[in-house]
Scaffold this motif. Structure first.
Motif, PDB file in Angstrom:
ATOM      1  N   GLN A  14       0.898  -1.405  -0.017  1.00 41.33           N
ATOM      2  CA  GLN A  14      -0.169  -0.047  -0.161  1.00 41.33           C
ATOM      3  C   GLN A  14       0.857   1.025  -0.163  1.00 41.33           C
ATOM      4  N   GLN A  15       1.890   1.143   0.824  1.00 40.46           N
ATOM      5  CA  GLN A  15       2.889   2.270   0.932  1.00 40.46           C
ATOM      6  C   GLN A  15       3.459   2.679  -0.317  1.00 40.46           C
ATOM      7  N   LEU A  16       3.950   1.640  -1.149  1.00 40.50           N
ATOM      8  CA  LEU A  16       4.453   1.825  -2.649  1.00 40.50           C
ATOM      9  C   LEU A  16       3.557   2.407  -3.426  1.00 40.50           C
ATOM     10  N   LEU A  17       2.428   1.853  -3.457  1.00 37.64           N
ATOM     11  CA  LEU A  17       1.417   2.575  -4.283  1.00 37.64           C
ATOM     12  C   LEU A  17       0.990   3.922  -3.745  1.00 37.64           C
ATOM     13  N   ASN A  18       0.935   4.339  -2.518  1.00 38.25           N
ATOM     14  CA  ASN A  18       0.631   5.533  -2.110  1.00 38.25           C
ATOM     15  C   ASN A  18       1.881   6.501  -2.447  1.00 38.25           C
ATOM     16  N   GLU A  19       3.246   5.970  -2.735  1.00 37.57           N
ATOM     17  CA  GLU A  19       4.267   6.774  -3.258  1.00 37.57           C
ATOM     18  C   GLU A  19       4.377   6.941  -4.497  1.00 37.57           C
ATOM     19  N   GLY A  20       3.053   6.302  -5.349  1.00 37.46           N
ATOM     20  CA  GLY A  20       3.200   6.313  -6.876  1.00 37.46           C
ATOM     21  C   GLY A  20       4.482   5.559  -7.458  1.00 37.46           C
ATOM     22  N   LYS A  21       4.882   4.527  -6.620  1.00 37.37           N
ATOM     23  CA  LYS A  21       5.961   3.736  -7.233  1.00 37.37           C
ATOM     24  C   LYS A  21       5.532   2.943  -8.211  1.00 37.37           C
ATOM     25  N   SER A  22       6.078   2.543  -9.265  1.00 37.26           N
ATOM     26  CA  SER A  22       5.768   1.725 -10.167  1.00 37.26           C
ATOM     27  C   SER A  22       5.960   0.361  -9.941  1.00 37.26           C
ATOM     28  N   VAL A  23       4.853  -0.455  -9.702  1.00 37.84           N
ATOM     29  CA  VAL A  23       5.109  -1.894  -8.981  1.00 37.84           C
ATOM     30  C   VAL A  23       4.319  -2.682  -9.707  1.00 37.84           C
ATOM     31  N   SER A  24       4.772  -3.684  -9.952  1.00 37.58           N
ATOM     32  CA  SER A  24       4.023  -4.943 -10.767  1.00 37.58           C
ATOM     33  C   SER A  24       3.580  -5.696  -9.670  1.00 37.58           C
ATOM     34  N   LEU A  25       2.006  -5.809  -9.609  1.00 37.50           N
ATOM     35  CA  LEU A  25       1.314  -6.926  -8.819  1.00 37.50           C
ATOM     36  C   LEU A  25       0.986  -7.916  -9.722  1.00 37.50           C
ATOM     37  N   ILE A  26       0.979  -9.105  -9.338  1.00 42.29           N
ATOM     38  CA  ILE A  26       0.467 -10.249  -9.901  1.00 42.29           C
ATOM     39  C   ILE A  26      -0.571 -11.097  -9.126  1.00 42.29           C
ATOM     40  N   ASP A  27      -1.840 -11.041  -9.342  1.00 43.87           N
ATOM     41  CA  ASP A  27      -2.850 -11.680  -8.612  1.00 43.87           C
ATOM     42  C   ASP A  27      -3.102 -13.128  -8.939  1.00 43.87           C
ATOM     43  N   VAL A  28      -2.707 -14.241  -8.456  1.00 47.21           N
ATOM     44  CA  VAL A  28      -2.832 -15.586  -8.985  1.00 47.21           C
ATOM     45  C   VAL A  28      -4.103 -16.409  -8.491  1.00 47.21           C
ATOM     46  N   ARG A  29      -5.073 -15.449  -8.116  1.00 45.30           N
ATOM     47  CA  ARG A  29      -6.147 -16.358  -7.642  1.00 45.30           C
ATOM     48  C   ARG A  29      -7.194 -16.671  -8.640  1.00 45.30           C
ATOM     49  N   GLU A  30      -8.048 -17.403  -8.551  1.00 45.78           N
ATOM     50  CA  GLU A  30      -8.998 -17.976  -9.559  1.00 45.78           C
ATOM     51  C   GLU A  30     -10.004 -16.911 -10.029  1.00 45.78           C
ATOM     52  N   ASP A  31     -10.512 -17.002 -11.168  1.00 47.21           N
ATOM     53  CA  ASP A  31     -11.369 -15.939 -11.754  1.00 47.21           C
ATOM     54  C   ASP A  31     -12.464 -15.419 -10.929  1.00 47.21           C
TER      55      ASP A  31
END
Length: 102
Positions: A14-31
């Protein structure tokens, strides 16, 4: 050789996103799980489809793997790390996520 998986907390993400950092998040859950809400910037690649979708995952950046509780994303991390990717597991998964979802 250390096979230890690096971890990151939902708060740190959340902190990285708040700081506007470019982060790659990959959600591996089912549809159907993702349909209930995922982190808006996260890319959805189901755990079972990671091997055939590797070309969608940039080897030059670090990726944060996400699932419901942190267990499946840990498997994803193990697999990707073996394949030479820089990954971190979001511990606690979406159950601990308090930020925005869409």
């Amino acid at each position: 050789m250390s096979n230890e998986i690096k971890t990151i907390t939902p708060e740190e993400v959340q902190q990285l996103l708040n700081e506007g950092k470019s982060v790659s998040l990959i959600d591996v859950r089912e549809d159907e799980e993702v349909a209930e809400g995922k982190i808006p910037v996260a890319k959805h690649i189901r755990l079972g489809t990671i091997p055939e979708r590797l070309e969608e995952i940039n080897k030059d950046e670090e990726h944060i793997m996400i699932c419901r509780s942190g267990r499946r994303s840990e498997h994803a991390c193990e697999y990707l790390q073996e394949a030479g990717y820089e990954v971190k597991n979001m511990v606690g998964g979406m159950m601990k996520w308090e930020g925005d979802v869409k």
